[in-house]
Design an enzyme around this catalytic site. Structure first.
Site, short mmCIF file in Angstrom:
data_model
loop_
_atom_site.label_atom_id
_atom_site.label_comp_id
_atom_site.label_asym_id
_atom_site.label_seq_id
_atom_site.Cartn_x
_atom_site.Cartn_y
_atom_site.Cartn_z
N TYR A 129 94.48 -51.14 104.40
CA TYR A 129 93.99 -49.80 104.06
C TYR A 129 92.76 -49.55 104.93
CZ TYR A 129 92.55 -46.05 100.82
OH TYR A 129 92.17 -44.85 100.28
N ARG A 182 94.61 -34.79 110.49
CA ARG A 182 93.21 -35.19 110.32
C ARG A 182 93.21 -36.58 109.70
NH1 ARG A 182 91.02 -37.53 106.61
NH2 ARG A 182 90.49 -36.10 104.93
N LYS A 200 98.40 -46.20 101.80
CA LYS A 200 98.14 -45.62 100.46
C LYS A 200 99.20 -46.14 99.48
CE LYS A 200 94.75 -42.59 101.48
NZ LYS A 200 93.49 -42.33 100.81
N GLU A 271 98.28 -35.98 102.13
CA GLU A 271 97.20 -36.83 102.64
C GLU A 271 96.85 -36.49 104.08
OE1 GLU A 271 95.83 -39.37 100.56
OE2 GLU A 271 94.30 -39.20 102.12
N ASP A 272 95.56 -36.35 104.33
CA ASP A 272 95.04 -36.20 105.69
C ASP A 272 95.67 -35.03 106.47
OD1 ASP A 272 93.46 -38.24 104.89
OD2 ASP A 272 93.95 -39.61 106.52
N ASP A 294 95.16 -35.52 97.90
CA ASP A 294 94.25 -36.63 97.64
C ASP A 294 92.86 -36.38 98.24
OD1 ASP A 294 93.51 -39.29 96.91
OD2 ASP A 294 93.90 -39.93 98.96
N ASP A 295 92.80 -35.80 99.44
CA ASP A 295 91.50 -35.62 100.08
C ASP A 295 90.66 -34.58 99.36
OD1 ASP A 295 91.82 -37.37 102.49
OD2 ASP A 295 93.60 -36.11 102.64
N ASN A 445 85.08 -41.89 106.68
CA ASN A 445 85.84 -43.06 107.15
C ASN A 445 86.31 -42.86 108.57
OD1 ASN A 445 85.80 -44.35 104.56
ND2 ASN A 445 87.33 -42.89 103.88
N1 NAD Z 1 85.62 -41.69 100.84
C1 NAD Z 1 86.70 -40.99 100.59
O1 NAD Z 1 87.41 -41.24 99.61
C2 NAD Z 1 87.09 -39.85 101.49
C3 NAD Z 1 88.03 -38.93 101.06
C4 NAD Z 1 88.38 -37.86 101.87
C5 NAD Z 1 87.80 -37.74 103.12
N2 NAD Z 1 86.91 -38.68 103.53
C6 NAD Z 1 86.29 -38.58 104.85
O2 NAD Z 1 85.54 -37.40 104.94
C7 NAD Z 1 85.54 -36.93 106.27
C8 NAD Z 1 85.83 -35.46 106.28
O3 NAD Z 1 87.12 -35.20 105.75
P1 NAD Z 1 87.60 -33.68 105.55
O4 NAD Z 1 89.02 -33.71 105.16
O5 NAD Z 1 86.68 -32.93 104.67
O6 NAD Z 1 87.48 -33.16 107.06
P2 NAD Z 1 87.34 -31.68 107.56
O7 NAD Z 1 87.64 -31.71 109.01
O8 NAD Z 1 88.13 -30.77 106.68
O9 NAD Z 1 85.78 -31.32 107.36
C9 NAD Z 1 84.72 -31.84 108.09
C10 NAD Z 1 83.48 -30.99 107.81
O10 NAD Z 1 82.35 -31.63 108.37
C11 NAD Z 1 81.56 -30.64 109.04
N3 NAD Z 1 80.77 -31.26 110.10
C12 NAD Z 1 81.15 -31.65 111.33
N4 NAD Z 1 80.09 -32.09 112.04
C13 NAD Z 1 79.00 -31.98 111.22
C14 NAD Z 1 77.62 -32.26 111.37
N5 NAD Z 1 77.14 -32.76 112.50
N6 NAD Z 1 76.81 -32.00 110.33
C15 NAD Z 1 77.28 -31.51 109.17
N7 NAD Z 1 78.58 -31.23 108.96
C16 NAD Z 1 79.44 -31.47 109.98
C17 NAD Z 1 82.57 -29.66 109.59
O11 NAD Z 1 81.94 -28.42 109.88
C18 NAD Z 1 83.54 -29.59 108.41
O12 NAD Z 1 83.03 -28.65 107.49
C19 NAD Z 1 86.52 -37.82 107.04
O13 NAD Z 1 85.79 -38.78 107.76
C20 NAD Z 1 87.30 -38.51 105.95
O14 NAD Z 1 87.69 -39.81 106.33
C21 NAD Z 1 86.53 -39.72 102.73
O1 LMR Z 2 91.91 -42.99 103.39
C1 LMR Z 2 90.79 -43.22 102.90
O2 LMR Z 2 90.26 -44.34 103.00
C2 LMR Z 2 90.06 -42.19 102.11
C3 LMR Z 2 90.38 -40.79 102.41
O3 LMR Z 2 91.64 -40.39 101.99
C4 LMR Z 2 90.11 -40.37 103.83
O4 LMR Z 2 90.84 -39.52 104.31
O5 LMR Z 2 89.16 -40.86 104.42
MG MG Z 3 92.66 -39.13 103.23
#
Ligand code: NAD
Ligand code: LMR
Ligand code: MG
Length: 542
Positions: A129, A182, A200, A271-272, A294-295, A445
């Site tokens: 993962y 993404r 997943k 997802e993603d 999920d996101d 991530n």
């Molecule tokens: N920990 C978790 O469980 C989890 C879950 C979902 C997503 N994520 C992570 O979150 C991140 C974003 O996912 P998402 O689906 O929202 O992506 P997304 O592309 O939909 O959104 C990214 C956002 O970040 C903003 N951004 C970009 N550069 C920036 C900066 N310098 N300063 C401030 N904001 C900035 C963009 O304008 C956008 O609003 C990814 O890295 C993903 O892996 C983690």
């Molecule tokens: O896949 C993960 O580890 C969490 C989340 O779904 C992500 O998109 O970052």
């Molecule tokens: Mg995800």
């Protein structure tokens, strides 16, 4: 005449597949080498002599029968030697080598694979993962040996209803679907994103006890806008730009219709998907099919559980959540999902309407603080835009460090996908937080994309913080026997339970209330004693 053979399911009995468990022995229609090449049924050298006779395996295996326990020990030994032999090599090389050995086992003998995964989940989760799965996706076309899951491409339009019957299992309970647009914080990886649904679903099996024969990873390949991949001679996906608009939606529509025609009781996890399609597909399907994103939704639940934990860490009652100042960095599917759910929680707690509770939340994207002055504001972010009079001393597009210095937030939560944006200056500004125990959530991530490392957070923001990251970091040694605890705020704590709960209850749709209940349940697993140690979530093995 075709002979049905029964596999005495000694190895299945060792497993703990849940509702979907195979009741007793399993009827196998295959014989001989076909069984050895089928990871669902293959036991390798573990087939007892009686089964070897019944299944036409005599002579196809070395004579000695090796017990399941011996096979298990042998695998763990190989894994251990690999760890020893790769010491000192770059992290990426080591993790990919570990992924390869696990993947080979997955392809050969699923029973043994899931047994070792379940027993060693804490060690193996970072390999199958996040974060290693990100590296696997980046290199997928080169790593590809055997297909896993299903691939539906733009070229399959009009064929999906029949294609879905190509999947060999009679029943499918859980599907994880991506279009690869993404992948984590790594951007558009096209068809190579299939690694994410596979990882997943491994968590569904290991953490929620899903039957591995009833899960299905799916890639919807509608092209890619990643120029490097389009030019890569090994790239395995469609070499065309992504479909857009109605053309895109018609492909997803056709896939959803096909899935639910064959398996009306399946649950589909999106997802993603890039933000525009993540929101659009959620709205389009959530009242028609049993699905969730999920996101947007899983992440929100995990973040909310963590946010409630940080209130407890300050020694305050949960009702004090309504007074927390929370800065969310990243206005994408994940950041907006978190805000929406946190606001629902506050309005329920305070009995207030959502108009006034928004005051405590602040949202930034790549252009800084989002206010009502923003031109061309994304409609999904618009409800969170601040009135300038509510953020005195700040301007439209104020930088992160300006915002943190001015607001002194209780919580700084990153879902931006941008590694290192919680830099030294930002983290030091968090020392002035109004909270007695400021919280820093670097949730992006994989590891390289985390807003800060755990070590930097404790070093610059102080030892008194609570810290969580999306990808795993080691606990931080603070000296004098003190430890900075690292939490993994990752949606893996929620999605297996959401899927299992939905399946077992027979729910037709997945509602916001179900997700809210899941978040509150996760928060409730942590005792006050654990909270005092900076723990917000149970250990992965728990
Ligand atoms: N920990 C978790 O469980 C989890 C879950 C979902 C997503 N994520 C992570 O979150 C991140 C974003 O996912 P998402 O689906 O929202 O992506 P997304 O592309 O939909 O959104 C990214 C956002 O970040 C903003 N951004 C970009 N550069 C920036 C900066 N310098 N300063 C401030 N904001 C900035 C963009 O304008 C956008 O609003 C990814 O890295 C993903 O892996 C983690
Ligand atoms: O896949 C993960 O580890 C969490 C989340 O779904 C992500 O998109 O970052
Ligand atoms: Mg995800």
């Amino acid at each position: 005449m075709w002979k049905l053979a029964r596999v005495a399911a000694s190895s299945f009995r060792r497993s703990r597949w849940f509702s979907t468990a195979i009741p007793g022995p399993c009827i196998v229609h295959k014989r001989g080498a076909d069984i050895l090449h089928d990871p669902w049924f293959n036991k390798d050298t573990g087939f007892p002599l009686t089964e070897r006779d019944r299944l036409g395996l005599r002579g196809l295996l070395p004579p000695r029968v090796i017990s399941f326990e011996q096979q298990y020990a042998r695998f763990m030994e190989s894994y251990g030697s690999l760890e020893k032999n790769t010491q000192g090599q770059p992290d990426g090389v080591v993790s990919l080598a570990k992924w390869r050995i696990l993947n080979r086992l997955h392809d050969r003998n699923e029973t043994l694979y899931y047994r070792v995964l379940i027993d060693n989940i804490e060690d193996f989760a970072p390999i199958i993962y996040t974060p290693t799965v990100g590296l696997v996706c980046q290199n997928y076309s080169g790593l590809f040996r055997r297909p896993r899951g299903m691939y539906f491409s733009a070229k399959d339009k009009g064929e999906m209803m029949s294609m879905i019957y190509n999947w060999p299992a009679q029943q499918v309970d859980m599907i994880v679907l991506t279009d690869g647009s993404r992948i984590l914080g790594l951007g558009d990886l096209g068809v190579q994103g299939i690694g994410i649904p596979i990882g997943k679903l491994d968590m569904y099996v290991a953490a929620a006890g899903f039957n591995p024969q009833r899960v299905l990873p799916v890639m919807l390949d509608v092209g890619t806008n990643n120029q490097k991949l389009l030019e890569d001679r090994l790239y395995l996906g469609l070499r065309q730009p992504r479909l857009e608009g109605e053309e895109y939606l018609s492909i997803v529509d056709e896939f959803m219709e096909a899935v639910f025609s064959r398996w009306p009781k399946a649950v589909v996890q999106f997802e993603d998907f890039q933000m525009k399609w993540a929101f659009e597909t959620l709205q389009r399907y959530r009242k028609r099919f049993c699905m969730f994103n999920d996101d947007i939704q899983g992440t929100a639940g995990v973040a909310l559980a963590g946010l409630l934990g940080t209130v407890r860490a300050q020694g305050r009652p949960l009702s004090d959540f309504v007074n927390q100042k929370i800065v969310v960095v990243g206005a994408g599917s994940a950041g907006l999902g978190v805000l929406n759910m946190a606001i629902q929680a506050v309005s329920r707690m305070s009995g207030d309407n959502e108009g006034t509770v928004k005051n405590q939340f602040f949202l930034l994207d790549k252009d800084g603080l989002i206010t009502k002055e923003r031109r061309n504001i994304d409609p999904a972010a618009a409800p969170f835009a601040k009135d300038l009079k509510d953020v005195e001393g700040l301007r439209e597009g104020a930088s992160l460090v300006e915002v943190v210095k001015k607001l002194k937030p209780h919580v700084l939560l990153g879902l931006s996908g941008v590694g290192g944006i919680f830099n030294e200056e930002v983290l030091k500004a968090m020392r002035e937080s109004d909270s007695t125990k400021p919280a820093i959530f670097a949730m992006s991530n994989p590891t390289m994309n985390a807003e800060c490392t755990a070590a930097d957070a404790f070093k610059h923001a102080g030892e008194n913080i609570v810290f969580a990251s999306g990808s795993p970091f080691k606990n931080v040694d603070l000296g004098n026997g003190k430890v900075g605890h690292v939490n993994q705020a990752n949606n893996m704590y929620l999605f297996p339970g959401i899927g299992l709960g939905t399946l077992l209850s027979g729910a037709r749709f997945i509602t916001d209330e179900m997700l809210q209940a899941a978040a509150e349940c996760l928060a409730s697993y942590i005792t006050d004693e654990e909270i005092q140690k900076g723990k917000l979530y149970p250990s992965v093995s728990r």
